[in-house]
Scaffold this active site. Structure first.
Site, PDB file in Angstrom:
ATOM      1  CB  ILE A 133      -0.918   0.008   1.235  1.00  0.00           C
ATOM      2  CG1 ILE A 133      -1.838  -1.214   1.216  1.00  0.00           C
ATOM      3  CG2 ILE A 133      -1.729   1.315   1.271  1.00  0.00           C
ATOM      4  CD1 ILE A 133      -2.705  -1.378   2.462  1.00  0.00           C
ATOM      5  N   PRO A 134       1.174   1.802  -1.181  1.00  0.00           N
ATOM      6  CG  PRO A 134       1.017   2.587  -3.372  1.00  0.00           C
ATOM      7  CD  PRO A 134       0.423   1.585  -2.413  1.00  0.00           C
ATOM      8  CB  CYS A 135       1.640   5.239   2.754  1.00  0.00           C
ATOM      9  SG  CYS A 135       2.938   4.266   3.519  1.00  0.00           S
ATOM     10  CG  HIS A 136       6.484   5.248  -1.192  1.00  0.00           C
ATOM     11  ND1 HIS A 136       5.828   4.027  -1.170  1.00  0.00           N
ATOM     12  CD2 HIS A 136       7.033   5.364  -2.421  1.00  0.00           C
ATOM     13  CE1 HIS A 136       5.993   3.430  -2.343  1.00  0.00           C
ATOM     14  NE2 HIS A 136       6.712   4.223  -3.114  1.00  0.00           N
ATOM     15  NE  ARG A 137       4.451   4.212  -5.823  1.00  0.00           N
ATOM     16  CZ  ARG A 137       4.202   2.980  -6.217  1.00  0.00           C
ATOM     17  NH1 ARG A 137       2.955   2.552  -6.351  1.00  0.00           N
ATOM     18  NH2 ARG A 137       5.191   2.152  -6.486  1.00  0.00           N
TER      19      ARG A 137
END
Length: 190
Positions: free
Chosen positions: A143-147
């Protein structure tokens, strides 16, 4: 905690960025630890969050071996799509599920803001709550929260080890550069 969310296994492995770890249940990935300098730190982080139960050791599912290989490839700079990884989000509330689902739709190198992600998830106006939900994300990268960026394209917070510097490094690996724009080209005096 219900038995479907009980940890079926976990693994700590080395990547070019450092040691990372995952934990899984019979239903899917339950935890992912971003890079740290040593194996013990990752192991402690995984076990602190894992619901372990006494059960016979099961063989590692094929998707786990594939995920580990994909994480190593991502860490080495490859464009990897994690959208097909099964994730077990048992016990997560509907709001966070909606936010996580919207975040999983972001492709490698694609970013959005907390406010825009909230809107895409059907919760317009809840940027701050979206940030809090992403701060509790148990499986960053998948779940790409860094994006997700703050308003105005600012980096925003990041709860993983290394904080926003880690977030910025992950984005740079995906070809996204956040921060002050490069200085304007100096004109020649002719």
């Amino acid at each position: 905690m219900d038995a479907s969310h009980a940890t079926a296994g976990h693994a700590v492995f080395e990547t070019v960025l450092g040691f990372m770890g995952i934990a899984w249940s019979d239903a899917g990935l339950t935890r992912l630890c971003l890079p740290q300098r040593n194996r013990d730190a990752v192991e402690r982080r995984l076990l602190r969050h894992a619901a372990t139960v006494e059960q016979p050791v099961k063989p590692e599912p094929q998707w786990v071996a594939e995920l580990i290989a994909s994480i190593k490839a991502y860490a080495a700079g490859e464009d990897i799509d994690f959208s097909g990884v099964p994730v077990d989000l048992s016990g997560v509330d509907e709001f966070r599920l909606a936010i996580y689902d919207a975040a999983r739709k972001l492709a490698f190198g694609e970013t959005t803001t907390y406010g825009e992600l909230a809107k895409r998830a059907g919760h317009a106006g809840l940027a701050r709550e979206t940030g809090a939900a992403l701060g509790a994300n148990p499986v960053p990268l998948v779940i790409p929260c860094h994006r997700i960026l703050a308003a105005g394209g600012k980096i925003g917070g990041f709860s993983a080890p290394g904080g926003s510097a880690t977030k910025e490094k992950m984005l740079a690996m995906e070809g996204v550069h956040v921060g002050a724009p490069p200085p304007a080209q100096v004109s020649f005096g002719f």
